[in-house]
Scaffold this active site. Structure first.
Site, PDB file in Angstrom:
ATOM      1  N   HIS A   1      10.397 -23.748   9.406  1.00 18.33           N
ATOM      2  CA  HIS A   1       9.454 -24.391   9.919  1.00 18.33           C
ATOM      3  C   HIS A   1       8.119 -24.266   9.418  1.00 18.33           C
ATOM      4  O   HIS A   1       7.218 -25.109   9.803  1.00 18.33           O
ATOM      5  CB  HIS A   1       9.283 -23.767  11.459  1.00 18.33           C
ATOM      6  CG  HIS A   1      10.663 -24.460  12.232  1.00 18.33           C
ATOM      7  ND1 HIS A   1      10.666 -24.417  13.650  1.00 18.33           N
ATOM      8  CD2 HIS A   1      11.677 -25.143  11.749  1.00 18.33           C
ATOM      9  CE1 HIS A   1      11.726 -24.938  14.074  1.00 18.33           C
ATOM     10  NE2 HIS A   1      12.513 -25.412  13.192  1.00 18.33           N
TER      11      HIS A   1
ATOM     12  N   THR B   1       2.897  -1.576   8.819  1.00 22.19           N
ATOM     13  CA  THR B   1       3.463  -2.700   9.913  1.00 22.19           C
ATOM     14  C   THR B   1       3.769  -4.153   9.336  1.00 22.19           C
ATOM     15  O   THR B   1       4.426  -4.765   9.940  1.00 22.19           O
ATOM     16  CB  THR B   1       2.588  -2.641  11.029  1.00 22.19           C
ATOM     17  OG1 THR B   1       1.360  -3.277  10.672  1.00 22.19           O
ATOM     18  CG2 THR B   1       2.343  -1.508  11.711  1.00 22.19           C
TER      19      THR B   1
ATOM     20  N   HIS C   1       7.564 -30.661  10.644  1.00 24.95           N
ATOM     21  CA  HIS C   1       6.752 -29.376  10.419  1.00 24.95           C
ATOM     22  C   HIS C   1       5.884 -29.524   9.326  1.00 24.95           C
ATOM     23  O   HIS C   1       4.631 -28.767   9.272  1.00 24.95           O
ATOM     24  CB  HIS C   1       7.937 -28.307  10.044  1.00 24.95           C
ATOM     25  CG  HIS C   1       9.193 -28.165  11.212  1.00 24.95           C
ATOM     26  ND1 HIS C   1       8.729 -27.534  12.382  1.00 24.95           N
ATOM     27  CD2 HIS C   1      10.424 -28.528  10.939  1.00 24.95           C
ATOM     28  CE1 HIS C   1       9.688 -27.669  12.918  1.00 24.95           C
ATOM     29  NE2 HIS C   1      10.778 -28.056  12.341  1.00 24.95           N
TER      30      HIS C   1
ATOM     31  N   CYS D   1       3.248  -3.154   4.105  1.00 22.91           N
ATOM     32  CA  CYS D   1       2.335  -2.309   4.445  1.00 22.91           C
ATOM     33  C   CYS D   1       2.991  -1.464   5.558  1.00 22.91           C
ATOM     34  O   CYS D   1       4.332  -1.621   5.860  1.00 22.91           O
ATOM     35  CB  CYS D   1       0.837  -2.558   4.767  1.00 22.91           C
ATOM     36  SG  CYS D   1       0.913  -3.659   6.350  1.00 22.91           S
TER      37      CYS D   1
ATOM     38  N   ASP E   1       0.922  -1.100   0.199  1.00 20.85           N
ATOM     39  CA  ASP E   1      -0.197   0.104   0.046  1.00 20.85           C
ATOM     40  C   ASP E   1       0.874   1.286   0.118  1.00 20.85           C
ATOM     41  O   ASP E   1       2.053   0.991  -0.067  1.00 20.85           O
ATOM     42  CB  ASP E   1      -0.946  -0.084   1.103  1.00 20.85           C
ATOM     43  CG  ASP E   1      -0.367  -0.009   2.577  1.00 20.85           C
ATOM     44  OD1 ASP E   1       0.796   0.282   2.516  1.00 20.85           O
ATOM     45  OD2 ASP E   1      -0.948   0.073   3.551  1.00 20.85           O
TER      46      ASP E   1
HETATM   47  C1  RB5 Z   1      -1.979   2.539   6.754  1.00 29.66           C
HETATM   48  O1  RB5 Z   1      -2.001   3.689   7.409  1.00 29.66           O
HETATM   49  C2  RB5 Z   1      -1.676   1.544   7.546  1.00 29.66           C
HETATM   50  O2  RB5 Z   1      -2.786   1.317   8.417  1.00 29.66           O
HETATM   51  C3  RB5 Z   1      -1.346   0.130   6.835  1.00 29.66           C
HETATM   52  O3  RB5 Z   1      -0.334   0.545   5.875  1.00 29.66           O
HETATM   53  C4  RB5 Z   1      -1.020  -1.143   7.547  1.00 29.66           C
HETATM   54  O4  RB5 Z   1       0.131  -0.712   8.619  1.00 29.66           O
HETATM   55  C5  RB5 Z   1      -2.027  -1.953   8.191  1.00 29.66           C
HETATM   56  O5  RB5 Z   1      -1.799  -2.947   8.920  1.00 29.66           O
END
Ligand code: RB5
Length: 146
Positions: free
Chosen positions: A98, A67, A133, A65, A8
């Site tokens: 694993h 996180t 596994h 993304c 994203d």
């Molecule tokens: C976008 O702001 C953020 O929420 C997205 O990139 C992601 O981290 C969601 O899990």
């Protein structure tokens, strides 16, 4: 080996760095977007990349993304996908050894480009151990139908 890539807006910069690395290393990839920094919705890109991996159009997928969390939640809802978040090379390595992870999820707001590429390197250079596994992966499929 062919890699499906997606992000994203929050993962766009790291995705571009990974593309440069792939070009340099002559690793084949297909970019499923996003193609710009404008705000967009991660499930769309996670779904596209994961579907390509599940269909055998790519060997492995990489999603970025902010996180890695939203990408990973979405990817793991697709049959045949074993997506793993990794914040360091050891986690990426273990996800292959694993868990036979076939999609790697990264946080573009957590990792620098350099750190992210090290995680990608570990993911791509490690193979599944199989054995006990594999039995556990079979159990995941059996219990969840995914
Ligand atoms: C976008 O702001 C953020 O929420 C997205 O990139 C992601 O981290 C969601 O899990």
């Amino acid at each position: 080996m062919k890699i499906a890539l997606g992000s994203d807006h929050a993962g766009y910069v790291l995705k571009e760095a990974i593309k440069n690395y792939f070009t340099e290393k002559k690793i084949e990839y297909k970019d499923f977007g996003t193609f710009k920094l404008d705000s967009c919705d991660y499930p769309e890109y996670s779904y596209k990349v994961s579907s390509a991996v599940a269909a055998g159009e790519a060997d492995l997928g990489i999603l970025v993304c902010g996180t890695g969390i939203g990408m990973c939640i979405t990817a793991n809802k697709i049959k045949g996908i074993r997506a793993a978040q990794a914040y360091d090379p050891e986690m990426a390595q273990m996800s292959r050894l694993h868990n036979d992870a076939n999609v790697l999820c990264l946080g573009g707001r957590i990792l620098s480009d350099e750190e992210g590429i090290k995680v990608v390197e570990a993911f791509l250079s490690t193979s599944f151990e199989g054995g006990r596994h594999q039995n556990r992966l079979n159990l995941i499929s059996q219990l969840t139908g995914l």
